[in-house]
Design an enzyme around this catalytic site. Structure first.
Site, mmCIF file in Angstrom:
data_model
loop_
_atom_site.group_PDB
_atom_site.id
_atom_site.type_symbol
_atom_site.label_atom_id
_atom_site.label_comp_id
_atom_site.label_asym_id
_atom_site.label_seq_id
_atom_site.Cartn_x
_atom_site.Cartn_y
_atom_site.Cartn_z
ATOM 1 N N LYS A 31 25.763 29.201 23.225
ATOM 2 C CA LYS A 31 24.297 29.302 23.255
ATOM 3 C C LYS A 31 23.755 29.891 21.958
ATOM 4 C CE LYS A 31 23.952 30.233 28.227
ATOM 5 N NZ LYS A 31 23.495 31.227 29.203
ATOM 6 N N TYR A 55 38.535 32.338 44.659
ATOM 7 C CA TYR A 55 39.533 32.452 43.597
ATOM 8 C C TYR A 55 40.381 33.714 43.810
ATOM 9 C CZ TYR A 55 41.302 33.038 38.812
ATOM 10 O OH TYR A 55 42.103 33.194 37.712
ATOM 11 N N GLY A 63 47.445 36.933 37.788
ATOM 12 C CA GLY A 63 46.282 37.083 38.665
ATOM 13 C C GLY A 63 45.045 37.308 37.821
ATOM 14 N N SER A 64 44.199 38.201 38.283
ATOM 15 C CA SER A 64 42.947 38.470 37.574
ATOM 16 C C SER A 64 42.374 39.764 38.136
ATOM 17 C CB SER A 64 41.987 37.322 37.865
ATOM 18 O OG SER A 64 40.662 37.738 37.636
ATOM 19 N N SER A 65 41.559 40.443 37.336
ATOM 20 C CA SER A 65 40.990 41.704 37.831
ATOM 21 C C SER A 65 39.994 41.469 38.970
ATOM 22 C CB SER A 65 40.326 42.480 36.695
ATOM 23 O OG SER A 65 39.358 41.685 36.056
ATOM 24 N N CYS A 66 39.616 40.204 39.229
ATOM 25 C CA CYS A 66 38.686 39.976 40.338
ATOM 26 C C CYS A 66 39.371 40.021 41.703
ATOM 27 C CB CYS A 66 37.926 38.669 40.165
ATOM 28 S SG CYS A 66 38.937 37.235 40.446
ATOM 29 N N ARG A 87 31.608 44.537 31.672
ATOM 30 C CA ARG A 87 32.869 43.800 31.697
ATOM 31 C C ARG A 87 33.808 44.320 30.625
ATOM 32 N NH1 ARG A 87 30.951 42.577 35.737
ATOM 33 N NH2 ARG A 87 30.667 40.530 36.701
ATOM 34 N N HIS A 145 33.261 31.128 31.161
ATOM 35 C CA HIS A 145 33.103 32.578 31.260
ATOM 36 C C HIS A 145 32.047 33.025 30.245
ATOM 37 C CE1 HIS A 145 37.187 32.257 33.092
ATOM 38 N NE2 HIS A 145 36.609 33.079 33.936
ATOM 39 N N LYS A 183 44.426 34.153 44.356
ATOM 40 C CA LYS A 183 45.244 34.951 43.444
ATOM 41 C C LYS A 183 45.969 36.081 44.187
ATOM 42 C CE LYS A 183 45.094 32.758 39.725
ATOM 43 N NZ LYS A 183 46.345 32.265 39.134
ATOM 44 N N PRO A 186 45.460 40.444 34.383
ATOM 45 C CA PRO A 186 44.652 40.637 33.185
ATOM 46 C C PRO A 186 43.178 40.776 33.536
ATOM 47 C CG PRO A 186 45.518 38.390 33.290
ATOM 48 C CD PRO A 186 45.902 39.072 34.571
ATOM 49 N N THR A 187 42.476 41.485 32.704
ATOM 50 C CA THR A 187 41.041 41.593 32.865
ATOM 51 C C THR A 187 40.381 40.328 32.292
ATOM 52 O OG1 THR A 187 39.215 43.066 32.492
ATOM 53 C CG2 THR A 187 40.720 42.793 30.662
ATOM 54 N N ASN A 188 39.050 40.285 32.151
ATOM 55 C CA ASN A 188 38.372 39.074 31.635
ATOM 56 C C ASN A 188 38.904 38.722 30.239
ATOM 57 O OD1 ASN A 188 36.733 39.924 33.837
ATOM 58 N ND2 ASN A 188 35.022 38.771 32.988
HETATM 59 O O1 GFB Z 1 32.467 35.749 32.613
HETATM 60 P P1 GFB Z 1 31.716 35.626 33.884
HETATM 61 O O2 GFB Z 1 31.231 34.273 34.242
HETATM 62 O O3 GFB Z 1 32.639 36.166 35.029
HETATM 63 O O4 GFB Z 1 30.411 36.553 33.835
HETATM 64 P P2 GFB Z 1 32.809 37.398 36.031
HETATM 65 C C1 GFB Z 1 30.433 37.878 33.421
HETATM 66 C C2 GFB Z 1 29.036 38.475 33.417
HETATM 67 O O5 GFB Z 1 28.296 37.879 32.347
HETATM 68 C C3 GFB Z 1 28.203 38.279 34.668
HETATM 69 C C4 GFB Z 1 27.009 37.506 32.801
HETATM 70 O O6 GFB Z 1 27.493 39.471 34.940
HETATM 71 C C5 GFB Z 1 27.236 37.166 34.275
HETATM 72 O O7 GFB Z 1 26.021 37.200 34.997
HETATM 73 N N1 GFB Z 1 26.507 36.400 31.965
HETATM 74 C C6 GFB Z 1 25.421 36.453 31.167
HETATM 75 C C7 GFB Z 1 27.020 35.153 31.878
HETATM 76 N N2 GFB Z 1 25.200 35.261 30.586
HETATM 77 C C8 GFB Z 1 26.174 34.441 31.001
HETATM 78 C C9 GFB Z 1 26.478 33.071 30.730
HETATM 79 O O8 GFB Z 1 25.788 32.386 29.995
HETATM 80 N N3 GFB Z 1 27.588 32.566 31.332
HETATM 81 C C10 GFB Z 1 28.378 33.308 32.152
HETATM 82 N N4 GFB Z 1 29.468 32.736 32.683
HETATM 83 N N5 GFB Z 1 28.104 34.592 32.451
HETATM 84 C C11 GFB Z 1 34.712 35.857 36.757
HETATM 85 C C12 GFB Z 1 35.196 35.327 38.061
HETATM 86 O O9 GFB Z 1 33.732 36.751 37.088
HETATM 87 O O10 GFB Z 1 35.714 36.546 36.058
HETATM 88 C C13 GFB Z 1 36.509 34.682 37.968
HETATM 89 O O11 GFB Z 1 34.200 34.494 38.595
HETATM 90 C C14 GFB Z 1 37.493 35.416 37.102
HETATM 91 O O12 GFB Z 1 37.008 34.570 39.253
HETATM 92 C C15 GFB Z 1 36.877 35.876 35.817
HETATM 93 O O13 GFB Z 1 38.053 36.500 37.765
HETATM 94 C C16 GFB Z 1 37.809 36.724 34.996
HETATM 95 O O14 GFB Z 1 33.476 38.529 35.353
HETATM 96 O O15 GFB Z 1 31.540 37.754 36.724
#
Ligand code: GFB
Length: 320
Positions: free
Chosen positions: A192, A141, A111-114, A214, A184, A145, A168-170
């Site tokens: 970048k 998502y 699964g996922s921590s979300c 996170r 992610h 899950k 698992p977490t991120n």
């Molecule tokens: O990793 P991320 O996309 O997933 O974003 P989530 C984590 C945080 O990083 C958020 C910030 O607060 C984003 O706003 N962030 C900053 C960025 N810059 C960036 C960037 O350039 N790209 C991205 N992607 N984020 C996901 C879920 O949530 O976590 C999935 O959408 C899954 O379902 C995954 O569970 C583990 O932690 O927000």
């Protein structure tokens, strides 16, 4: 059911072996005395029960790690909700049912921590599941899950199948998907920062306020935790895997820039969402069983950037 399970001399299927987690599982399982089997993507669409059932009938795996999933970062989740809910439901239902029919001895669902409520207590205990509303950016998502967890629990109750679920977490690490929009946070920031370094750009764009927090787990640690649970855990309850520590995105940006050797500044684009304000899991359950994560964020980022340079950056150069 007996919590202790041996992988020795077993045929072990890693479903999703080309992804971030699946490829880490393949690396990790090489030090177990087992035969690793993988399904070719061209022949087996994991969303298709007929194709999965046929493949399992032919190959007869004894243990299954279900690491295949439609995944992506906050933007991918909120803009492609249909794919995220449909594909994950389809993959889980076809693999779980095919595993039952093929008499698989043990299956691990991921699964996922979300899956936890947006405003769950921090660190998030496993008991927080289904106690409150989900984070809107990834609820499709998360719902898929959660259905996967419930599928595993139902098969355990009704059919006595030894299916377990880990949260698992991120995750980040070698083999990740590096894309500005779909990834992610860690691979997006590495890409970048790397491109900004090459272009001598003064700033990189960071989504959100930088204040969201996170927890980040290096993927080889996640794979190690999953193998540990496969061998030592058998119960209906879900189990978190993480480091138990989180960082504000602004600090993560600094660490990524350090790993990449980029000296510019972040520009926070607050028109982009933060998502869940905080997401750190309570790892006491797995710690009490004797497992902890080993890779520090600094080391994990250095390993990931090195892999990016050797694989992704060079590929892009070749294409260009
Ligand atoms: O990793 P991320 O996309 O997933 O974003 P989530 C984590 C945080 O990083 C958020 C910030 O607060 C984003 O706003 N962030 C900053 C960025 N810059 C960036 C960037 O350039 N790209 C991205 N992607 N984020 C996901 C879920 O949530 O976590 C999935 O959408 C899954 O379902 C995954 O569970 C583990 O932690 O927000």
């Amino acid at each position: 059911m007996n919590p202790s399970y041996t992988l020795r001399n077993k045929k072990v299927w890693v479903a999703g072996h080309r992804g971030l987690v699946g490829s880490a599982l393949v690396r990790r399982l090489q030090s177990e005395d087992c035969e690793i089997v993988t399904a070719p993507r061209e022949a087996v669409d994991l969303r298709r029960p007929d194709q999965v059932e046929k493949w399992m009938r032919d190959v007869r795996p004894e243990a299954v790690f279900l690491a295949a999933a439609r995944v992506g970062g906050i933007h991918a989740n909120s803009t492609r909700p249909a794919e995220f809910i449909h594909d994950n439901l389809a993959i889980q239902t076809s693999v779980v049912e095919a595993s039952r029919k093929a008499g698989v001895e043990k299956l691990l669902l991921m699964g996922s921590s979300c899956i936890y409520p947006r405003l769950a207590p921090q660190p998030i205990p496993e008991e927080a599941l289904l106690t409150g509303p989900l984070e809107p950016t990834n609820e499709w998502y998360a719902v898929a899950k959660i259905a996967g967890i419930k599928l595993g629990q139902a098969y355990r109750r009704q059919y006595g199948c030894d299916y377990i679920s880990v949260m698992p977490t991120n995750l980040y690490g070698i083999g990740d998907n590096f894309d500005r929009m779909q990834s992610h946070v860690v691979p997006a920031l590495i890409l970048k920062a790397h491109e900004a370094k090459l272009a001598h750009a003064p700033q990189i764009e960071v989504w959100g306020t930088g204040k969201a927090r996170r927890e980040l787990l290096y993927v080889d640690d996640a794979a190690d935790g999953m193998v540990f649970l496969m061998k030592n855990y058998s119960d209906e309850g879900i189990v978190n895997i993480g480091t138990g520590q989180d960082v504000p995105i602004a600090d993560l940006v600094r660490s990524v820039c350090e790993a990449v050797g980029y000296q510019g500044a972040p520009h926070f684009d607050t028109s982009r969402p933060d998502g869940t304000p905080r997401k750190v899991v309570d790892v006491s359950r797995i710690s009490e069983m004797g497992w902890t994560a080993r890779t520090s964020l600094k080391d994990g980022l250095a390993l990931t950037y090195r892999w990016f340079l050797e694989n992704v950056a060079t590929e892009k150069r070749r294409v260009a």
